[in-house]
Motif scaffolding. Structure first.
Motif, PDB file in Angstrom:
ATOM      1  N   ASP A   1      -3.751   3.703   6.824  1.00  0.00           N
ATOM      2  CA  ASP A   1      -3.905   5.237   6.103  1.00  0.00           C
ATOM      3  C   ASP A   1      -4.810   4.841   4.515  1.00  0.00           C
ATOM      4  OD1 ASP A   1      -2.264   6.410   7.638  1.00  0.00           O
ATOM      5  OD2 ASP A   1      -0.370   5.796   6.496  1.00  0.00           O
ATOM      6  N   LYS A   2      -5.361   3.680   4.378  1.00  0.00           N
ATOM      7  CA  LYS A   2      -5.825   3.465   3.339  1.00  0.00           C
ATOM      8  C   LYS A   2      -7.025   2.160   3.470  1.00  0.00           C
ATOM      9  CE  LYS A   2      -2.106   0.439   1.644  1.00  0.00           C
ATOM     10  NZ  LYS A   2      -1.142   0.068   0.093  1.00  0.00           N
ATOM     11  N   ASP A   3      -7.780   1.863   2.696  1.00  0.00           N
ATOM     12  CA  ASP A   3      -8.806   0.753   2.834  1.00  0.00           C
ATOM     13  C   ASP A   3      -8.119  -0.484   2.845  1.00  0.00           C
ATOM     14  OD1 ASP A   3     -10.910  -0.748   2.884  1.00  0.00           O
ATOM     15  OD2 ASP A   3     -11.793  -0.151   1.123  1.00  0.00           O
ATOM     16  N   TYR A   4      -8.444  -1.336   3.810  1.00  0.00           N
ATOM     17  CA  TYR A   4      -7.907  -2.679   4.003  1.00  0.00           C
ATOM     18  C   TYR A   4      -7.764  -3.302   2.779  1.00  0.00           C
ATOM     19  CZ  TYR A   4      -6.912  -7.589   5.513  1.00  0.00           C
ATOM     20  OH  TYR A   4      -6.456  -8.831   5.227  1.00  0.00           O
ATOM     21  N   THR A   5      -9.123  -3.410   1.697  1.00  0.00           N
ATOM     22  CA  THR A   5      -9.029  -4.060   0.431  1.00  0.00           C
ATOM     23  C   THR A   5      -7.887  -3.483  -0.477  1.00  0.00           C
ATOM     24  OG1 THR A   5     -10.747  -2.224  -0.178  1.00  0.00           O
ATOM     25  CG2 THR A   5     -11.544  -4.311   0.914  1.00  0.00           C
ATOM     26  N   LYS A   6      -7.379  -2.308  -0.190  1.00  0.00           N
ATOM     27  CA  LYS A   6      -6.195  -1.851  -1.116  1.00  0.00           C
ATOM     28  C   LYS A   6      -4.910  -2.263  -0.604  1.00  0.00           C
ATOM     29  CE  LYS A   6      -9.473   0.523  -3.398  1.00  0.00           C
ATOM     30  NZ  LYS A   6      -9.783  -0.014  -4.588  1.00  0.00           N
TER      31      LYS A   6
ATOM     32  N   THR B   1       5.202  -5.651   4.291  1.00  0.00           N
ATOM     33  CA  THR B   1       3.635  -5.331   4.474  1.00  0.00           C
ATOM     34  C   THR B   1       3.409  -4.046   4.465  1.00  0.00           C
ATOM     35  OG1 THR B   1       1.707  -5.767   5.587  1.00  0.00           O
ATOM     36  CG2 THR B   1       3.957  -5.749   7.058  1.00  0.00           C
ATOM     37  N   ASP B   2       2.322  -3.488   3.975  1.00  0.00           N
ATOM     38  CA  ASP B   2       1.909  -2.291   3.990  1.00  0.00           C
ATOM     39  C   ASP B   2       0.619  -1.920   5.164  1.00  0.00           C
ATOM     40  OD1 ASP B   2       0.112  -3.672   2.819  1.00  0.00           O
ATOM     41  OD2 ASP B   2      -0.405  -2.306   1.196  1.00  0.00           O
ATOM     42  N   LEU B   3       0.687  -2.772   6.251  1.00  0.00           N
ATOM     43  CA  LEU B   3       0.052  -2.694   7.430  1.00  0.00           C
ATOM     44  C   LEU B   3       0.599  -1.855   8.272  1.00  0.00           C
ATOM     45  CD1 LEU B   3      -1.718  -6.353   7.494  1.00  0.00           C
ATOM     46  CD2 LEU B   3      -2.739  -4.244   6.538  1.00  0.00           C
TER      47      LEU B   3
ATOM     48  N   TYR C   1       6.964   0.130   4.138  1.00  0.00           N
ATOM     49  CA  TYR C   1       5.505   0.175   4.014  1.00  0.00           C
ATOM     50  C   TYR C   1       4.841   1.466   3.970  1.00  0.00           C
ATOM     51  CZ  TYR C   1       5.400   1.990   8.849  1.00  0.00           C
ATOM     52  OH  TYR C   1       5.489   2.783  10.031  1.00  0.00           O
ATOM     53  N   LYS C   2       5.557   2.634   4.106  1.00  0.00           N
ATOM     54  CA  LYS C   2       4.865   3.818   3.947  1.00  0.00           C
ATOM     55  C   LYS C   2       4.815   4.315   2.526  1.00  0.00           C
ATOM     56  CE  LYS C   2       6.265   5.773   8.185  1.00  0.00           C
ATOM     57  NZ  LYS C   2       6.985   6.909   9.345  1.00  0.00           N
ATOM     58  N   ASP C   3       5.812   3.650   1.565  1.00  0.00           N
ATOM     59  CA  ASP C   3       6.164   4.093   0.120  1.00  0.00           C
ATOM     60  C   ASP C   3       4.481   3.771  -0.519  1.00  0.00           C
ATOM     61  OD1 ASP C   3       8.770   4.993  -0.432  1.00  0.00           O
ATOM     62  OD2 ASP C   3       9.083   3.100   0.814  1.00  0.00           O
ATOM     63  N   LYS C   4       4.132   4.713  -1.330  1.00  0.00           N
ATOM     64  CA  LYS C   4       2.908   4.477  -2.008  1.00  0.00           C
ATOM     65  C   LYS C   4       2.973   3.425  -3.438  1.00  0.00           C
ATOM     66  CE  LYS C   4       0.733   8.861  -0.961  1.00  0.00           C
ATOM     67  NZ  LYS C   4       0.343  10.129  -1.343  1.00  0.00           N
TER      68      LYS C   4
END
Length: 786
Positions: free
Chosen positions: A163-168, A190-192, A294-297
């Motif tokens: 859902d976001k750039d890998y660098t983030k 993990t947020d992957l 992992y879904k939590d911002k």
């Protein structure tokens, strides 16, 4: 003084002991009871002491065995984790250096055209999938990206799933911010998004920089290996500590890496889960960290680095209590300090990547004593990881069987004690019965009845005592009869002694009066001898003074004679020194003459030098004239001519200075010669005076010899007088000693007579007392029935 204090202290202690006995009424308690209580106490103390020592020894041995086995299990678990992590690290290192991956990743950094980028990624993807397939049992995800965050993901996933750039993402940001080439990130959510495919909620990530074969200085991209939490959990789950011991793997920040008992707490901080409120809720549950996914911002960093998601008051934190089975903050800090101290002290080398120890059993959690140990993993293949496997084992569980056994032993000991008390009561009753019988017989003897019979039929010590008691009664009867006869004789003898004492007293009184007169006569004689002795001593002292004065005069004459001889020797030495001075002066005169001739030669040399200086000056003048004629061409020659002229003037000045100094030297030499001539006449007068002094000393020595001979004659006369004085003094001393001895003997006799008078007087008193005692003894003996 010290001995007196010691005696006083002993008396004081003795009195205190008597008071204690009287207060506790020990003196009124029967011997049988005392023996029973004593035996029972001895048995009880012995049994309990043996039990305590035995249990303590067994308990210590069991704790030592528990320490050893616990540490061995921690070490085994740590080594298993280390081996597994090493394999992952080597796999990551191989993947980051794979030629196809690194070269294509390097191209991605410079390619902007989408088709070319897709072509490069398509070359990387199969290799990444193949590598991932070889480690699918322990690796959850494998990602390779360029420095822009674009690349390949294993298992046919793509960055489109994110859902976001890998660098983030959490891992990438942590690795880039660290500026390291290799880094472990402890357990975190993990947020992957493609982690859902493996049903793993948490991961442990290993990041490595990707380098191309042509350059190992600049990183071409990033490799991320996501380790399966379940794979590591299986390793630690195999470890079962004895005696209900628990352990946990903690990270560098005090975060829980692996908790075998509650895997849901992995990724949280230790101080967020090791305390609970009255309802059993942890601080992490109140802050909401256990509900994050992992879904939590909010997940922009690892879970253990997140601050307070939900603010909790300090009052609430203080109200929390320790949680059973969890490492306390004190234990964690103690282990950190131990690790630090081991490194600083040099007991553990920087090269040691793993080590550990048993910390001790002095830690308490909720009042329960805990045995604590740890195993430390510092790094994996050079990459720091700083994991600590910390264990706690309840000491009461280790010694639980000992406590049960100790209760059984105590019960057995009490039973033995009761049996011992019963036996002691029986024995003491048997002993006290015989003693009671003997006591009754003694009471009859005390009342004067010696017609008693001891009928105790026993074969032990009390039987022997009864036989001895019967013999004692028989002997006492015979002794009383003898005493009765002796008392009659004593009465008659005391009367005779009394009469004899009175007669002796009268005779001694007469003899004492005679001795008193003799003592007075001797005192007068002693005073007369003392006066004569003083006169003789005064005469002796005068003779001694004359003798001492003569000795002084004799020493003075001898000293004067020695001084005259020393003076003569000194004058002779002075004459020899004067001759040496004359010779030296003569030689000095010759040197002066030589110096005069040398000075004249130097004057000739000075004249020669002055001529050279004048000629040089003329040459310089001619050179200056020729230089002036030559004009501009002779300017340098003119400078040389000027310098030569200056040199000639300096030479002339130096010659004048030397000539003046030489003239002063010549004048000084002439004056010295005149002084030498004058000294010749002085030395002649000195020789005459020295010879005349030697003659005077010879006359003095002859005169002193005559005086010395006369002193020798006087000294022999004085020796005769001294011998007579010694004889007189000796005679007076003997006479005085004899008189003193006579006087002392008379005093001794007189004193002895006084003692004799006192003795006879005392004898008279004793005879009177003897009459009285004899009468009393006769009355006492008559009370016994013999």
């Amino acid at each position: 003084m010290a001995e007196k204090k010691t005696i006083q202290l002993k008396e004081k202690n003795k009195n205190l002991g008597k008071k204690a006995i009287k207060l506790l009424r020990f003196d009124k308690i029967g011997i049988g009871i005392k023996l029973s209580v004593s035996i029972a106490l001895i048995l009880a103390c012995s049994i309990f002491l043996i039990i305590i020592l035995s249990l303590n020894m067994i308990s210590n041995n069991m704790i030592e065995q528990a320490e050893k086995s616990t540490y061995e299990l921690l070490e085994e678990t740590g080594e298993s984790l280390k081996v597994s992590l090493k394999e992952i690290d080597r796999f990551a290192m191989h993947s980051s250096r794979e030629a196809t991956i690194s070269s294509n990743i390097e191209q991605l950094n410079v390619i902007n055209e989408e088709t070319s980028r897709a072509r490069a990624i398509s070359k990387i993807q199969p290799i990444v999938d193949t590598l991932y397939g070889s480690r699918i049992d322990s690796v959850m995800n494998m990602i390779v990206t360029d420095n822009k965050g674009d690349g390949a993901v294993a298992t046919a996933s793509s960055f489109l799933d994110l859902d976001k750039d890998y660098t983030k993402t959490i891992g990438y940001k942590e690795f880039v911010d660290s500026k390291k080439s290799s880094m472990w990130i402890d357990t975190h959510i993990t947020d992957l998004v493609f982690n859902r495919k493996s049903n793993e909620k948490r991961t442990i990530s290993l990041f490595k920089s990707v380098y191309s074969p042509t350059s190992l200085k600049n990183s071409a991209g990033v490799l991320e290996i996501c380790v399966r939490e379940s794979a590591l959990k299986d390793i630690v789950k195999k470890t079962e500590l004895p005696y209900e011991g628990k352990f946990v793997v903690l990270g560098e920040s005090g975060n829980i890496v692996l908790n075998p008992d509650n895997i849901e707490e992995n990724g949280l901080l230790l101080n967020e889960v090791n305390k609970v409120d009255e309802n059993g809720k942890t601080l992490a549950e109140f802050m909401g960290k256990t509900n994050l996914t992992y879904k939590d911002k909010i997940l922009d960093k690892p879970l253990y680095k997140l601050g307070e998601i939900k603010e909790v008051s300090q009052e609430f934190k203080n109200s929390l209590t320790e949680r059973d089975g969890y490492i306390t903050g004190q234990i964690y800090e103690t282990i950190n300090n131990r690790i630090k101290n081991l490194l600083e002290s040099g007991k553990v080398s920087e090269k040691n990547t793993t080590y550990g120890e048993v910390v001790g059993k002095d830690f308490k959690v909720n009042g329960r004593q805990m045995l604590v140990a740890y195993y430390y993993i510092r790094s994996i293949e050079g990459t720091p990881i700083n994991w600590k496997i910390i264990s706690m084992t309840p000491v009461d569980k280790i010694t639980e069987n000992i406590n049960v056994a100790s209760l059984q032993i105590i019960l057995i000991g009490l039973a033995c004690l009761l049996v011992g008390i019963g036996l002691s009561i029986f024995i003491t009753k048997d002993i006290s019965s015989g003693i009671k019988c003997l006591t009754e017989l003694m009471d009859r003897i005390k009342r004067g009845d010696l017609e008693v019979a001891c009928c105790i039929d026993r074969k032990d010590e009390i039987g022997n005592l009864a036989l001895s008691f019967g013999d004692m009664v028989s002997n006492l009867k015979a002794m009383i009869a003898g005493v009765k006869m002796a008392s009659n004789v004593a009465v008659d003898s005391s009367k005779i002694v009394s009469c004899s004492s009175q007669e002796s007293y009268a005779s001694i009184e007469q003899f004492s009066a005679m001795l008193s007169e003799v003592k007075n006569v001797i005192d007068v004689q002693a005073n007369s001898i003392e006066v004569n002795g003083q006169v003789v001593n005064e005469l002796s002292n005068q003779i001694q003074l004359i003798n001492d004065d003569f000795d002084s005069v004799s020493k003075i004459v001898s000293g004067a004679k020695e001084l005259s001889e020393d003076g003569k020797r000194s004058v002779n030495k002075l004459l020899v020194n004067a001759n040496e001075v004359k010779n030296t002066v003569s030689e000095f005169g010759k040197l002066i003459e030589t110096l005069k001739s040398e000075s004249s030669e130097i004057s000739k040399i000075i004249g020669f030098i002055r001529g050279i200086a004048n000629q040089t000056n003329m040459l310089a003048l001619n050179a200056a004239i020729e230089a002036a004629r030559a004009g501009e061409a002779g300017r340098s020659f003119s400078i040389v001519a000027t310098e030569i002229r200056v040199l000639a003037e300096q030479s002339n000045n130096s010659v004048n200075y030397i000539e003046n100094k030489l003239k002063n030297i010549s004048d000084t030499v002439l004056l010295t010669g005149e002084f030498i001539k004058s000294s010749d006449s002085v030395m002649g007068s000195h020789d005459f005076a020295v010879n005349d002094t030697i003659g005077k000393f010879d006359d003095i020595m002859k005169f002193m010899d005559n005086i010395f001979n006369q002193m020798t004659d006087i000294e022999s006369s004085l020796h005769s007088i001294e011998q007579a004085r010694i004889n007189i003094v000796g005679f007076m001393n003997n006479l005085t000693d004899s008189t003193e001895k006579t006087k002392d003997n008379v005093k001794a006799i007189y004193g002895a007579m006084d003692d004799q008078v006192e003795l006879v007087r005392h004898l008279m008193e004793l005879s009177d007392n003897l009459n009285e005692l004899s009468a009393n003894l006769e009355g006492t003996i008559n009370m016994f029935k013999v």
